[in-house]
Scaffold this motif. Structure first.
Motif, mmCIF file in Angstrom:
data_model
loop_
_atom_site.group_PDB
_atom_site.id
_atom_site.type_symbol
_atom_site.label_atom_id
_atom_site.label_comp_id
_atom_site.label_asym_id
_atom_site.label_seq_id
_atom_site.Cartn_x
_atom_site.Cartn_y
_atom_site.Cartn_z
ATOM 1 N N GLN B 175 -3.947 -5.850 -11.566
ATOM 2 C CA GLN B 175 -2.603 -5.283 -11.461
ATOM 3 C C GLN B 175 -2.563 -4.235 -10.349
ATOM 4 O O GLN B 175 -1.596 -4.142 -9.601
ATOM 5 C CB GLN B 175 -2.195 -4.679 -12.810
ATOM 6 N N GLU B 177 -4.525 -4.198 -7.712
ATOM 7 C CA GLU B 177 -4.632 -4.927 -6.452
ATOM 8 C C GLU B 177 -3.256 -5.414 -5.990
ATOM 9 O O GLU B 177 -2.904 -5.303 -4.815
ATOM 10 C CB GLU B 177 -5.563 -6.121 -6.679
ATOM 11 N N ALA B 178 -2.470 -5.919 -6.949
ATOM 12 C CA ALA B 178 -1.152 -6.448 -6.590
ATOM 13 C C ALA B 178 -0.231 -5.335 -6.098
ATOM 14 O O ALA B 178 0.515 -5.517 -5.139
ATOM 15 C CB ALA B 178 -0.533 -7.155 -7.796
ATOM 16 N N VAL B 179 -0.292 -4.169 -6.742
ATOM 17 C CA VAL B 179 0.566 -3.063 -6.308
ATOM 18 C C VAL B 179 0.112 -2.578 -4.929
ATOM 19 O O VAL B 179 0.928 -2.299 -4.053
ATOM 20 C CB VAL B 179 0.546 -1.909 -7.337
ATOM 21 N N ARG B 180 -1.207 -2.526 -4.741
ATOM 22 C CA ARG B 180 -1.730 -2.128 -3.431
ATOM 23 C C ARG B 180 -1.287 -3.091 -2.341
ATOM 24 O O ARG B 180 -0.983 -2.684 -1.226
ATOM 25 C CB ARG B 180 -3.263 -2.113 -3.467
ATOM 26 N N ALA B 181 -1.262 -4.384 -2.684
ATOM 27 C CA ALA B 181 -0.957 -5.406 -1.678
ATOM 28 C C ALA B 181 0.476 -5.287 -1.156
ATOM 29 O O ALA B 181 0.801 -5.851 -0.120
ATOM 30 C CB ALA B 181 -1.196 -6.797 -2.251
ATOM 31 N N THR B 182 1.332 -4.549 -1.879
ATOM 32 C CA THR B 182 2.698 -4.381 -1.384
ATOM 33 C C THR B 182 2.778 -3.260 -0.347
ATOM 34 O O THR B 182 3.852 -3.001 0.185
ATOM 35 C CB THR B 182 3.674 -4.025 -2.520
ATOM 36 N N GLY B 183 1.671 -2.572 -0.122
ATOM 37 C CA GLY B 183 1.678 -1.464 0.823
ATOM 38 C C GLY B 183 2.089 -0.151 0.178
ATOM 39 O O GLY B 183 2.481 0.783 0.870
ATOM 40 N N ALA B 184 1.982 -0.063 -1.147
ATOM 41 C CA ALA B 184 2.401 1.147 -1.852
ATOM 42 C C ALA B 184 1.447 2.299 -1.544
ATOM 43 O O ALA B 184 0.247 2.087 -1.460
ATOM 44 C CB ALA B 184 2.417 0.893 -3.356
ATOM 45 N N PRO B 185 1.978 3.532 -1.370
ATOM 46 C CA PRO B 185 1.107 4.693 -1.209
ATOM 47 C C PRO B 185 0.356 4.987 -2.514
ATOM 48 O O PRO B 185 0.767 4.533 -3.585
ATOM 49 C CB PRO B 185 2.066 5.829 -0.871
ATOM 50 N N SER B 188 2.127 6.091 -5.705
ATOM 51 C CA SER B 188 2.934 5.047 -6.335
ATOM 52 C C SER B 188 2.044 4.009 -7.020
ATOM 53 O O SER B 188 2.435 3.438 -8.034
ATOM 54 C CB SER B 188 3.824 4.360 -5.300
ATOM 55 N N GLY B 193 0.910 1.264 -11.177
ATOM 56 C CA GLY B 193 -0.202 0.383 -11.527
ATOM 57 C C GLY B 193 -1.095 0.964 -12.609
ATOM 58 O O GLY B 193 -1.496 0.264 -13.537
#
Lengths: 252, 271
Positions: B175, B177-185, B188, B193
């Protein structure tokens, strides 16, 4: 057509001396769905994860619209990731958040952490999310928690989350592997049509050769960390499949 | 010609016939522990005679406690209100400080240069009993509730910080990894996540810590850090055992109430 993503001489070793990718050269143009096929452990997943740097490459270049992705860090990496949508095998939704919150996760790269925490997203993002919920047929599920959805529904939310980024390329790592055959077709259909509608290239790792043949405009076959086939689906012969997967008993 | 009976069982070496392991190290360790216990009893002058005499004293002491006296109820009330305030404030600030420390200390989110100082802080906070920490704070800020609050904040960081850190280390990285993959700081990634995955357990830890602080707040008063503990200690010294019993009964009642309250809070948050 212009090349959007150009991979050159890409290698990756998780352990020194044991390369998983042994020099990949691939160009992706601005349109069309590319299916990457190959047996498990051949580096398909690694390849796709290196593009948005969930995995760091050992060597080689990844040029994305003039931006070298292989070496950027920090803010530049986050800004590059915003432009790349990613769909995962196990959906990777945040289970305890609602469907709407999961969709808006796709906008976190553009919203300050404070506003994200207070759930203050720009109205156009919320409108876009509602629109996408219609597209994926889950308009009534906005407030449901992600862990209450079925596998196919979750993957649709996963795709919608990636589309929320308004990405310039869509990557999908085995998006159908955890799904039944009918749902798999629907998910591939959604990926394909969204790629066409948004005018962006789609790169899909996939196990299922028939699905790849049916939906892909181009098939890349990998074995042992190398590309051994690259061409349109109708040129993929049984000989190629033997080369890609090894053996032949399974073809009969 | 081969007969059916000739199919003898394969020979098993003698050493492998034993179905269970018997380890001489374990036996030796048990023997050493028993021997040390006997030695320590002798050293501490723990004899049967003293034990019997002690029981006698205890019985007399207990009989002087009855019936409990509530005539100093105003002293009791002030003490408990202060204890309650100490417990709530200590839990609030303790949890507030635990959150960043736990995130910094989680090895699945942070590099080593961040995790080891955070882990050191948590370990130091857990190293001493709250009473000892309270004594230190009394030296620093003087007698009274402030020292009690500070001591229990430290205890709360040690406990909630450690449990929360472990909870974060057990979350699903997919989960994240997926949030990171959106470019989230990073912040966030934490709020979208990490926190959704651990918030239920965090509520559990907080209610448990409030419960523990309620009990501990009665104790830090004994060394002068405010709350009902002070009244309890004073009553002991004045031999007002009936008032002691009144305080003890009230402590039990308050702790039970705290338990009901935390169960109720957990139900609200569905944990």
């Amino acid at each position: 057509m212009a090349v959007v993503l150009s991979i050159k001489g890409l290698t990756k070793s998780y352990k020194p001396g044991v390369p998983v990718l042994k020099g990949i050269d691939l160009d992706f143009e601005e349109r069309g769905l590319t299916a990457i096929i190959g047996s498990s452990g051949t580096g398909k997943s690694t390849l796709i994860r290196i593009i948005n740097r969930l995995v760091d490459p050992s060597d080689g270049s990844i040029l994305f619209k003039g931006l070298e992705l292989s070496s950027i860090e920090g803010r530049h990496l986050r800004e590059a990731r915003r432009r790349i949508g990613m769909v995962f095998q196990e959906y990777n939704l945040v289970e305890r958040l609602s469907v709407m919150e999961n969709l808006l996760t796709g906008r976190l790269g553009y919203v300050s952490p404070m506003n994200a925490w207070r759930r203050k997203f720009p109205p156009e993002d919320v409108a876009h999310a509602l629109e996408l919920l219609d597209v994926i047929g889950l308009a009534d599920f906005a407030h449901q928690r992600a862990d209450s959805l079925s596998g196919g529904q979750r993957q649709r939310v996963g795709i919608a989350r990636a589309l929320m980024q308004r990405p310039e390329i869509l990557l999908a790592d085995e998006p159908t592997s955890s799904l039944d055959p009918k749902t798999s077709v629907e998910i591939m259909d959604l990926l394909k049509s969204q790629g066409v509608n948004n005018g962006i290239p789609v790169v899909v790792n996939i196990h299922d050769v028939e699905l790849a043949r049916r939906f892909a405009d181009r098939i890349v076959g990998m074995t042992g960390g190398r590309v051994v086939f690259d061409g349109p689906p109708d040129q993929l012969s049984d000989d190629h499949l033997k080369l890609i997967y090894g053996g032949e008993g399974w073809l009969q | 010609m081969t007969q059916p009976g000739a199919q003898a069982l394969p020979r098993i070496p003698a050493g492998r016939r034993q179905p269970f392991h018997s380890s001489w190290q374990v036996k030796l360790l048990a023997l050493l522990v028993a021997a040390y216990a006997v030695y320590a009893l002798g050293q501490l002058d723990f004899s049967y005679d003293r034990f019997i005499r002690g029981l006698d004293n205890g019985a007399r002491f207990l009989s002087r406690m009855f019936p409990p006296s509530y005539k100093n109820w105003d002293q009791l009330l002030t003490g408990f209100i202060e204890s309650m305030e100490i417990a709530v404030l200590a839990t609030f600030f303790g949890v507030l400080l635990s959150l960043p420390i736990a995130i910094l200390g989680a090895r699945n989110l942070m590099p080593a240069w961040a995790t080891w100082p955070a882990r050191l802080i948590v370990t130091l906070c857990r190293a001493f009993n709250p009473v000892i920490v309270a004594i230190v704070f009394i030296k620093a800020v003087g007698f009274g509730a402030l020292a009690g609050v500070l001591a229990l904040v430290v205890a709360s960081i040690g406990f909630v910080g450690k449990l929360f850190m472990e909870a974060i280390e057990e979350i699903s990285m997919k989960q994240i990894e997926a949030v990171r993959a959106t470019g989230a700081p990073f912040l966030s990634v934490v709020t979208y996540g990490v926190l959704p995955q651990v918030i239920g357990r965090l509520v559990g830890f907080c209610t448990y810590q409030l419960d523990a602080n309620l009990r501990n707040s009665t104790m830090v008063g004994i060394v002068g850090a405010g709350g009902i503990g002070g009244a309890l200690f004073a009553a002991f010294q004045r031999f007002e055992y009936d008032f002691v019993l009144a305080i003890l009964i009230t402590i039990i009642a308050v702790v039970l109430l705290g338990e009901f309250a935390s169960n109720y809070v957990k139900r609200i948050f569905h944990v």
